[in-house]
Design a protein around this motif. Structure first.
Motif, PDB file in Angstrom:
ATOM      1  N   PRO A 159       1.642   2.888   5.908  1.00  0.00           N
ATOM      2  CA  PRO A 159       1.454   3.338   4.685  1.00  0.00           C
ATOM      3  C   PRO A 159       1.036   2.404   3.670  1.00  0.00           C
ATOM      4  N   MET A 160       1.038   0.801   4.010  1.00  0.00           N
ATOM      5  CA  MET A 160       0.597  -0.127   2.996  1.00  0.00           C
ATOM      6  C   MET A 160      -0.722  -0.528   3.044  1.00  0.00           C
ATOM      7  N   LEU A 161      -1.383   0.196   4.157  1.00  0.00           N
ATOM      8  CA  LEU A 161      -3.027  -0.111   4.229  1.00  0.00           C
ATOM      9  C   LEU A 161      -3.744   0.419   2.990  1.00  0.00           C
ATOM     10  N   PRO A 162      -4.769  -0.302   2.728  1.00  0.00           N
ATOM     11  CA  PRO A 162      -5.522   0.108   1.504  1.00  0.00           C
ATOM     12  C   PRO A 162      -6.144   1.557   1.824  1.00  0.00           C
ATOM     13  N   THR A 163      -6.011   2.256   0.715  1.00  0.00           N
ATOM     14  CA  THR A 163      -6.787   3.475   0.896  1.00  0.00           C
ATOM     15  C   THR A 163      -8.298   3.417   1.042  1.00  0.00           C
ATOM     16  N   SER A 164      -8.847   2.352   0.757  1.00  0.00           N
ATOM     17  CA  SER A 164     -10.456   2.312   1.055  1.00  0.00           C
ATOM     18  C   SER A 164     -10.626   2.181   2.536  1.00  0.00           C
ATOM     19  N   ILE A 165      -9.493   1.867   3.408  1.00  0.00           N
ATOM     20  CA  ILE A 165      -9.566   1.884   4.652  1.00  0.00           C
ATOM     21  C   ILE A 165     -10.110   3.116   5.336  1.00  0.00           C
TER      22      ILE A 165
END
Length: 279
Positions: free
Chosen positions: A98-104
């Motif tokens: 859940p900590m992955l950047p939203t842009s991913i």
């Protein structure tokens, strides 16, 4: 050796040297309920993640620690350096999904998720924690087992990690592959990964890649590729090593945890718990 590889080795050596001088109680920091090693992560790091802008041709490798992938943190405070990197950029991370950047996800970045059965992961992680200066060590296997089962280890809970990944099982830009299937048929695994990323390999080419990326080959070359860290990173790389330290009571505890957390999920089925985690 490339300049980039030298910098990675230097960073790892510096992190280990710094950790050796630290008090054991200061090795970890907490971010949103998950513990991370301070020599690799910081509040500044996670702040950089929030503003990280992924490119559509980026490659992201995701895996819980000791699932078979390299230990390279996804983003650093030197975000400006990352922006200057030419495409195709390759990143790897253990960070809680859940900590992955939203842009991913916005830019449909291709993500390769590597998964390993929880019992072998736990045993490998135990030895890794006790060898890695930047991680807290554990006096006994029993102590580590309880911490692992309850998610009280660096990078958080294995089970929570898999549960979060399972939410994206059907996403077209994400490929899930297990450590066990790569061990059983490395050539086929290489072909599947290459196809996912849009590469076409001949049988000879895929076999060459499989040979060069075998555990034994990587262990033999570990000092060149990872410096002193290589001696820590590569231990056995075997399947079913868990049968040595696990007690029957611990087997039952892990079985119940898996049943409660992952049984019935698509990733739970892919792990083949009944094949790899039963005596």
């Amino acid at each position: 050796m490339t300049t980039a590889r030298k910098k990675i080795i230097e960073r790892l050596d510096q992190a280990m040297a710094a950790a050796e001088k630290m008090d054991p109680g200061d090795l970890l920091c907490s971010y949103k309920g998950v513990w991370y090693p301070v020599t690799h992560c910081s509040a500044e790091t996670f702040k950089a993640l929030e503003s990280f802008e992924a490119r559509s041709d980026d490659v992201l490798l995701v895996g819980y620690p000791k699932s078979g992938e390299y230990i390279v943190f996804f983003a650093s405070s030197k975000n400006s350096r990352i922006k200057k990197l030419s495409s195709r950029r390759v990143f790897a991370t253990h960070v809680f999904p859940p900590m992955l950047p939203t842009s991913i996800f916005k830019n449909n970045v291709k993500i390769l998720v590597l998964i390993r059965n929880p019992k072998d992961t736990a045993v490998s992680y135990f030895h890794f924690s006790n060898s890695m200066p930047s991680l807290p060590s554990f006096k006994t296997w029993d102590e580590f087992f309880n911490a692992f089962l309850n998610g009280k280890v660096s990078w958080g809970s294995y089970f929570d990690h898999i549960i979060e990944c399972n939410k994206h099982f059907d996403d077209g830009n994400i490929m899930f592959i297990t450590y066990e299937e790569l061990k059983e048929n490395p050539n086929l695994g290489v072909k599947k990964i290459a196809e996912f990323f849009g590469f076409s390999l001949t049988d000879e080419e895929s076999q060459t890649v499989a040979d060069r990326s075998s555990f034994q080959t990587m262990k033999e070359n570990s000092h060149k590729t990872h410096g002193a860290f290589g001696n820590i990173l590569f231990r056995k790389g075997s399947v079913s090593d868990w049968k040595n330290p696990f007690t029957e009571a611990q087997n039952q505890e892990m079985d119940k945890k898996f049943e409660a957390s992952l049984a019935g999920t698509k990733l739970g089925a892919k792990i083949k718990y009944g094949v790899y985690c039963k005596a």
